[in-house]
Design an enzyme around this catalytic site. Structure first.
Site, PDB file in Angstrom:
ATOM      1  N   SER A 108      21.793  18.255  18.808  1.00 17.30           N
ATOM      2  CA  SER A 108      20.676  17.699  19.561  1.00 17.30           C
ATOM      3  C   SER A 108      21.161  17.388  20.968  1.00 17.30           C
ATOM      4  CB  SER A 108      20.236  16.431  18.859  1.00 17.30           C
ATOM      5  OG  SER A 108      19.608  15.594  19.771  1.00 17.30           O
ATOM      6  N   SER A 109      20.228  17.381  21.924  1.00 13.57           N
ATOM      7  CA  SER A 109      20.650  17.194  23.320  1.00 13.57           C
ATOM      8  C   SER A 109      21.173  15.773  23.571  1.00 13.57           C
ATOM      9  CB  SER A 109      19.502  17.513  24.277  1.00 13.57           C
ATOM     10  OG  SER A 109      18.379  16.744  23.945  1.00 13.57           O
ATOM     11  N   CYS A 110      20.988  14.854  22.601  1.00 16.36           N
ATOM     12  CA  CYS A 110      21.503  13.493  22.826  1.00 16.36           C
ATOM     13  C   CYS A 110      23.024  13.412  22.658  1.00 16.36           C
ATOM     14  CB  CYS A 110      20.814  12.489  21.934  1.00 16.36           C
ATOM     15  SG  CYS A 110      21.176  12.782  20.229  1.00 16.36           S
ATOM     16  N   TYR A 137      24.341   8.722  15.849  1.00 18.07           N
ATOM     17  CA  TYR A 137      23.774  10.051  15.575  1.00 18.07           C
ATOM     18  C   TYR A 137      24.503  11.105  16.419  1.00 18.07           C
ATOM     19  CZ  TYR A 137      19.944  13.562  15.639  1.00 18.07           C
ATOM     20  OH  TYR A 137      19.180  14.700  15.542  1.00 18.07           O
ATOM     21  N   LYS A 141      26.887  14.386  15.360  1.00 18.41           N
ATOM     22  CA  LYS A 141      26.584  15.758  15.793  1.00 18.41           C
ATOM     23  C   LYS A 141      27.775  16.369  16.553  1.00 18.41           C
ATOM     24  CE  LYS A 141      22.368  16.279  14.309  1.00 18.41           C
ATOM     25  NZ  LYS A 141      22.073  17.253  13.254  1.00 18.41           N
ATOM     26  N   HIS A 180       9.612  10.352  17.027  1.00 20.63           N
ATOM     27  CA  HIS A 180      10.018  10.561  18.411  1.00 20.63           C
ATOM     28  C   HIS A 180       8.815  10.282  19.317  1.00 20.63           C
ATOM     29  CE1 HIS A 180      13.233  13.190  16.577  1.00 20.63           C
ATOM     30  NE2 HIS A 180      13.915  12.421  17.376  1.00 20.63           N
TER      31      HIS A 180
END
Ligand SMILES: NC(=O)c1ccc[n+]([C@@H]2O[C@H](COP(=O)([O-])OP(=O)(O)OC[C@H]3O[C@@H](n4cnc5c(N)ncnc54)[C@H](OP(=O)(O)O)[C@@H]3O)[C@@H](O)[C@H]2O)c1
Length: 362
Positions: A108-110, A137, A141, A180
């Site tokens: 994920s881009s986070c 999280y 990842k 979200h």
């Protein structure tokens, strides 16, 4: 990958997994393997091992994870880090042991630092501190990405980490405690519309399908028990200041990109592999998946309001966290591979709201 390949989609009931399933079925893939959580708990390493050794899939889309918005990430940090590390450890390791040919790991881009230069290039990974609200999280990842690189280096596997931007579309999570920003906005706007029409039966039906409405939102809508206040105008309250910028990709576009990457010949990755970091990362580098375009949450909220057909003012609750101020992906690697997104945000939002309305219509 060909139409006869055995393909396992982990998390096929979720937003991403269900879109990959629709895409593969539509394209005519014949041997797709799926398991619900009740049939196979991916937190159970032995169960995952038995399943993969019995089924022997050639390709694995790893789209199962514990996923949520800022509230869920902030309140359940232990569950987020434990579940994500465990699911990915189980699937990646057992995929190697059972001889899976290629695996796509959805990050994920986070994962990128909170204050990254924009647009975010893949090489910015681990160059600064993470956004604290979703660090557990993100760290899980990042471990998954490193696991893909490490297995590729040591065992010559083809495990490819991809980093999608914020996604939306059918089968999204509209539970207001876990969702979200985009699905939360769609549902809140729909509820404002129902409250303005004093449609309590519609609100109850909506709750049966998409989960209970939190007390604070009931208050904004003027709902008390089974009544909607006649003198209060329902309010659309949005977490944070509305100023953070976010990019959104329709999940059908993401699914197309995932299937496209999974089917690429190995030499296609040479053009995007990070020569400077070889052999650390090998020939399968990280690939961002997005549109490369963003807008503020305020602009997004205005778009959703228009599509749903509500005319109330927006109220921003600046006591709530904004999250990362800006998060726009650099998608040059993906473009270099010759893939570009197709579904415009306005079109995708309309389609998502139609899906939502059909669900509540039953
Ligand atoms: N949504 C986004 O905006 C977004 C953005 C970027 C990246 N991603 C990535 O895309 C992937 C999928 O996200 P998503 O939005 O599709 O999430 P989702 O809708 O919550 O789906 C997750 C899926 O994983 C399954 N799952 C979770 N724990 C499981 C377990 N212990 N055993 C078996 N199945 C389990 C869930 O099963 P149940 O149906 O039983 O709950 C669900 O089908 C994640 O890796 C996420 O990081 C998502």
């Amino acid at each position: 990958m060909n139409l006869n390949s055995k393909i396992f989609i982990a998390g096929h009931k979720g937003l991403v997994g269900s879109a990959i399933l629709r895409k593969l079925e539509k394209a005519g893939y014949e041997k797709i393997i799926t398991r619900t959580r009740e049939e196979l708990d991916l937190l159970d390493n032995q169960a995952v091992a038995d399943f993969l050794h019995t089924e022997q899939p050639d390709f694995v889309f790893l789209a199962a994870a514990k996923v949520g918005g800022i509230y869920a990430n902030n309140t359940l940090p232990a569950e987020f880090i434990y579940s994500n590390l465990t699911i990915q450890n189980n699937i990646i390791h057992q995929s190697y042991l059972s001889g899976v040919k290629r695996l796509l790991f959805l990050g994920s881009s986070c994962i990128y630092p909170r204050l990254c230069p924009q647009p975010i290039k893949e090489e910015y990974l681990l160059t600064g501190p993470l956004e604290p609200t979703n660090a557990p999280y993100a760290i899980a990842k990042i471990a998954g990405i490193e696991m893909c690189y490490s297995y590729n280096r040591q065992y010559n596997t083809q495990f490819i980490p991809v980093m999608p931007t914020n996604l939306y579309g059918p089968n999204d999570n509209f539970d207001l405690d876990a969702s979200h920003v985009l699905p939360a906005l769609v549902r809140k706007c729909h509820l404002v519309k129902l409250a303005a029409e004093r449609d309590i039966a519609g609100i109850e039906k909506d709750q049966r399908i998409f989960g209970p409405i939190p007390e604070d939102i009931k208050k904004h809508l003027g709902i008390s028990g089974k009544k909607i206040s006649a003198d209060k105008k329902p309010k659309l309250v949005i977490w944070g200041t509305g100023s953070p910028r976010r990019e959104f990709l329709h999940v059908d576009d993401l699914a197309e990109a995932c299937v496209f990457i999974m089917a690429l010949p190995q030499n296609a990755f040479k053009s995007i592999s990070d020569e400077n970091s070889l052999p650390a990362k090998g020939v399968f580098p990280l690939i961002n998946i997005g549109t490369g375009e963003d807008q503020t949450i305020k602009v997004l909220a205005e778009m959703v309001k228009e599509i749903v057909g509500v005319s109330c003012d927006l109220t921003f609750d600046s006591t709530k966290p904004d999250g990362t101020p800006e998060k726009r992906l650099d998608v040059s690697r993906l473009n270099q591979l010759n893939w570009h997104y197709k579904i415009k945000l306005s079109e995708g939002l309309k389609q998502t709201y139609e899906w939502y309305k059909n669900k509540v219509k039953g």
